[in-house]
Design an enzyme around this catalytic site. Structure first.
Site, mmCIF file in Angstrom:
data_model
loop_
_atom_site.group_PDB
_atom_site.id
_atom_site.type_symbol
_atom_site.label_atom_id
_atom_site.label_comp_id
_atom_site.label_asym_id
_atom_site.label_seq_id
_atom_site.Cartn_x
_atom_site.Cartn_y
_atom_site.Cartn_z
ATOM 1 N N ARG A 195 -12.409 6.604 -1.803
ATOM 2 C CA ARG A 195 -11.480 5.566 -1.347
ATOM 3 C C ARG A 195 -11.931 4.217 -1.906
ATOM 4 O O ARG A 195 -13.127 3.961 -2.054
ATOM 5 C CB ARG A 195 -11.440 5.503 0.178
ATOM 6 C CG ARG A 195 -10.867 6.743 0.826
ATOM 7 C CD ARG A 195 -10.528 6.476 2.286
ATOM 8 N NE ARG A 195 -9.352 5.626 2.422
ATOM 9 C CZ ARG A 195 -8.106 6.057 2.299
ATOM 10 N NH1 ARG A 195 -7.846 7.310 2.027
ATOM 11 N NH2 ARG A 195 -7.094 5.220 2.439
ATOM 12 N N CYS A 209 0.799 -1.225 0.000
ATOM 13 C CA CYS A 209 0.000 0.000 0.000
ATOM 14 C C CYS A 209 0.837 1.284 0.000
ATOM 15 O O CYS A 209 1.394 1.636 -1.021
ATOM 16 C CB CYS A 209 -0.987 -0.041 1.163
ATOM 17 S SG CYS A 209 -2.418 1.015 0.853
ATOM 18 N N HIS A 248 -3.458 -5.609 2.069
ATOM 19 C CA HIS A 248 -2.878 -5.767 3.391
ATOM 20 C C HIS A 248 -3.909 -6.386 4.295
ATOM 21 O O HIS A 248 -4.814 -7.036 3.836
ATOM 22 C CB HIS A 248 -2.306 -4.469 3.951
ATOM 23 C CG HIS A 248 -3.122 -3.235 3.727
ATOM 24 N ND1 HIS A 248 -2.638 -2.000 3.966
ATOM 25 C CD2 HIS A 248 -4.379 -3.053 3.287
ATOM 26 C CE1 HIS A 248 -3.559 -1.109 3.679
ATOM 27 N NE2 HIS A 248 -4.614 -1.706 3.272
#
Ligand code: GLN
Length: 252
Positions: free
Chosen positions: A130, A96, A197
């Site tokens: 997002r 990320c 993640h």
């Protein structure tokens, strides 16, 4: 596998550790030691040099824009050493925020552009929305060996790979690099960057072993075949995670 050893260099563990990314290191350590492979975990902090050849695997975790801004200049200073490490056969896993900073640049929501290392051929610009949720990828790290990777993503950054660059995988469900291309992550030899993640390796043990084998090959020879481990729980975790990703409906 007595006599074998893996040295991991963990960059900025106090800054880039969102979603307990350091759990990835714990997985590598357990899977190595279960097989009698010695495992050494060294941290690399702000201002500390990376000495090419010292580490078999380098790890950079994820972080928010704020943490990224705190490490970006230092990471760029380490850039040549990181590229030399990769060229010398060290394996890299960047997650990320770390994945973004190993590319050429990251422009955050505030318009500030953080220069990157340029190890991965990509650029990232933060968008309005997002991209959050479970992800499922199909990867083919070895020719003819298609495998699934399940994980979780949460990023505003849209990462665009240069034409011809190799992705980590094809998005089966989720957003991936930019929510449009259908690709996730980037791979340059033994260096892999990804948005996944949460952490990534506990539910994708085959991928942890691929990284371990690549790291072991840093000291010479081909990546060794690692003895299989009992991965029933891990397989179940991947199945649950993959199911959640698929239930998002549609590809991305
Ligand atoms: N700041 C980056 C983004 O939102 C990375 C976030 C993260 O590491 N989770 O795009």
């Amino acid at each position: 596998m007595k006599g074998l050893k893996v040295v991991v260099g963990h960059l900025y563990p106090d800054y880039l550790n969102i979603y307990a990314d350091r759990g990835n290191i714990a997985v590598l350590e357990r899977r190595a030691t279960w097989r009698g492979i010695a495992f050494e975990h060294r941290t690399i902090e702000l201002g500390e040099p990376v000495v090419p050849g010292e580490h078999d695997l380098l790890y950079v975790g994820g972080g928010q824009d704020r943490e990224q801004a705190l490490v970006a200049a230092d990471l760029v200073e380490k850039g040549d050493a990181l590229k030399e490490s990769a060229a010398g056969g060290a394996s890299i896993l960047a997650v990320c925020g770390g994945y973004q900073l190993l590319g050429r640049s990251y422009r955050g929501r505030d318009g500030e552009v953080l220069p990157g290392v340029g190890l991965f051929p990509h650029e990232t610009v933060a968008g309005e929305r997002r991209m959050i949720g479970d992800v499922l990828l199909e990867c083919e790290l070895e020719p003819g060996g298609k495998r699934l990777v399940a994980g979780f993503e949460n990023h505003a950054g849209r990462t665009v790979l240069d034409p011809g660059a190799e992705a980590l995988g094809r998005v089966v469900a989720g957003f991936g690099n930019d929510g449009e291309s259908g690709f996730e992550g980037c791979r340059v030899g033994r260096a892999v960057g990804t948005y996944l993640h949460g952490p990534l390796l506990p539910r994708n043990p085959w991928f942890a072993d691929w990284l371990l084998a690549q790291a072991l090959a840093h000291r010479g020879g081909a990546p060794p075949a690692l003895a299989p481990l009992e991965d029933d729980l891990e397989a179940e975790a991947q199945k649950v995670s993959a199911g959640r990703a698929r239930s998002r409906g549609g590809r991305y």
